[in-house]
Enzyme design. Sequence first.
Site, PDB file in Angstrom:
ATOM      1  N   HIS A  88    -135.585  31.660  69.511  1.00  0.00           N
ATOM      2  CA  HIS A  88    -135.057  32.411  68.608  1.00  0.00           C
ATOM      3  C   HIS A  88    -134.586  33.258  69.172  1.00  0.00           C
ATOM      4  O   HIS A  88    -134.482  34.316  69.502  1.00  0.00           O
ATOM      5  CB  HIS A  88    -136.137  33.052  67.756  1.00  0.00           C
ATOM      6  CG  HIS A  88    -135.253  34.101  66.690  1.00  0.00           C
ATOM      7  ND1 HIS A  88    -134.355  33.815  65.681  1.00  0.00           N
ATOM      8  CD2 HIS A  88    -135.045  34.985  66.639  1.00  0.00           C
ATOM      9  CE1 HIS A  88    -133.541  34.580  65.176  1.00  0.00           C
ATOM     10  NE2 HIS A  88    -134.044  36.153  65.321  1.00  0.00           N
ATOM     11  N   ASP A 140    -132.740  30.744  61.824  1.00  0.00           N
ATOM     12  CA  ASP A 140    -131.877  29.985  62.400  1.00  0.00           C
ATOM     13  C   ASP A 140    -131.652  28.775  61.025  1.00  0.00           C
ATOM     14  O   ASP A 140    -130.404  28.029  61.076  1.00  0.00           O
ATOM     15  CB  ASP A 140    -132.555  29.616  64.048  1.00  0.00           C
ATOM     16  CG  ASP A 140    -132.407  30.792  64.121  1.00  0.00           C
ATOM     17  OD1 ASP A 140    -131.727  31.872  64.615  1.00  0.00           O
ATOM     18  OD2 ASP A 140    -133.993  31.149  64.708  1.00  0.00           O
TER      19      ASP A 140
END
Lengths: 326, 326
Positions: A185, A157
């Site tokens: 996440h 990410d």
Amino acid sequence: MAEPVRVAVTGAAGQIAYNLLFRIASGEIFGKDRPVHLRLLEIPAAMHALQGVVMELEDCNFSPLASIETSDQPERAFDGVNWALLVGSRPRSPGMERSDLIRINGPIFVGQGKALNRAAPDVRVAVVGNPCNTNCLIALNNSDVPPERFSAMMRLDQNRAASLLARRAGQPMGSVTNMVVWGNHSNNQYPDFENARINGKLAPDVIRDETWLREQFVTEIRQRGAMVITIRGSSSSASAANAILCDIHAFSQSTPTNDWFSAAVCSNGEYGVDPGLVFGFPLRSSGQGDWSIVEGIPMSPWAQTQLNKVLDELRHERDVVKDLLR
Amino acid sequence: MAEPVRVAVTGAAGQIAYNLLFRIASGEIFGKDRPVHLRLLEIPAAMHALQGVVMELEDCNFSPLASIETSDQPERAFDGVNWALLVGSRPRSPGMERSDLIRINGPIFVGQGKALNRAAPDVRVAVVGNPCNTNCLIALNNSDVPPERFSAMMRLDQNRAASLLARRAGQPMGSVTNMVVWGNHSNNQYPDFENARINGKLAPDVIRDETWLREQFVTEIRQRGAMVITIRGSSSSASAANAILCDIHAFSQSTPTNDWFSAAVCSNGEYGVDPGLVFGFPLRSSGQGDWSIVEGIPMSPWAQTQLNKVLDELRHERDVVKDLLR
């Protein structure tokens, strides 16, 4: 010759591992003169295919690759390892809810947490298999390995977010620093553009488009994994493997001055996050095996609502697996 | 900042490229401070999936990655490139003979040979798509790029052979040097154990088992690719990608004293090979962009019959595509 490093990888016959193992064995990450011992874990049904991966690792003739062992027993795979990369997990089937996925994966990470008691005293555990934050929470609650040696991966990410800000600003890759992805996440993660810097300047002072930052940017990072599946026809493997290498590097090296990196670690109450939750934070590493959460990063009221939302999600995930925690 | 390098990769949405592109973009092979421009070629049907690969490359936030362009036109993909990695080719379908495969791939490499006229004056072309020797022969016969800038990949065979000798001798990876695989990247290749060295000693003086060397060793290397397919369930991708990186390295760096590496290049008549054939030879590179075939390597009568057999195979392949050569 440098000290050997023993690295366990779970889900070793899977796609992420197929992009990861060769980069580890080449010496790219631990050094060309450091012997690497690979310990590959798979489920019994995948042991045959795993043998094909072993053949290909042999066929690279990598000088640092000192040994390869395969096993379907975590106690064996984790024995004496310095790194445990928990890549494998049950994928989501059609129609399965996130909470179903969490319940199905829970017992795997209970067992792996216990088996990690066999690891080397300096072991670092990186959980990648999804839902990685809660899988990590389960593993560390079922292990005698100190919780600060566990992390769950937010680095993919972080990399996605840093890359997108650089491209939007028309700047080269690598020009974005201080990128923290807060929380989970998951689709509720908060990639923090307010504190990210592009060539040292705060991102909102470079990209003067608050609507784009709050809406398109945040949404695109949250949905990037799903977009890759749609377009490429398979989930992100090479970029996930790359993020694992970045994670290893980040925890092994001292963090550059004034920068930080993202990983989900066990909270001590920082930023109002419940102690014990595995939450994506900004970290700095000493390069000597320890790290600290960077405190005091400012947050707008809007950003605080983003953080609260992902915090609620992780509290809910913890409730779903409460019986697996101790 | 070092001089940028422009790298074209064909078959860019395929499995080998998926293991190759990320290692190139990371800076592992050309250097972390050398900007890399990727030029990705695919057939129209794969352009959509290729966009997913581009997304993942972006998602790695690789500092050396300066640009990515995709195209289905070789003239465009090869424009100004310093390296052309011709990975893509039509795979063999069930029931297809090797000569059918050669005929199907021929026109692709005619077109790519011509398009390579657009490359940079220092371009090096590495042909990987099978049948790679004859595809390379076709490309170089249809190009104004000097023939010495083309090679076909024998490096996966070299790595497999070096690794197997090391394992059989109980020595670490990297202990085998002087491994030449003569001829064709096919079942008739001859991996030359007679001249290979294990920690500097001739392999037959270390592995004192001529039957194993002549029979099991040679057969296992010839059939290794098929074995990986059987066991892993997919063809060798990561190890092939790794061999491409080894090839780039071998042609870019000066070869260590007393060693050589394997690649198939255009013969000038060395070892009795017909001038113009693309044949696997032992090479040494100066590190300045030029290389030479190592001459005078001794060969037993048995080894000579192996070389003659693979030479006949390549002559036959040349005959099959005679109308595509000039």
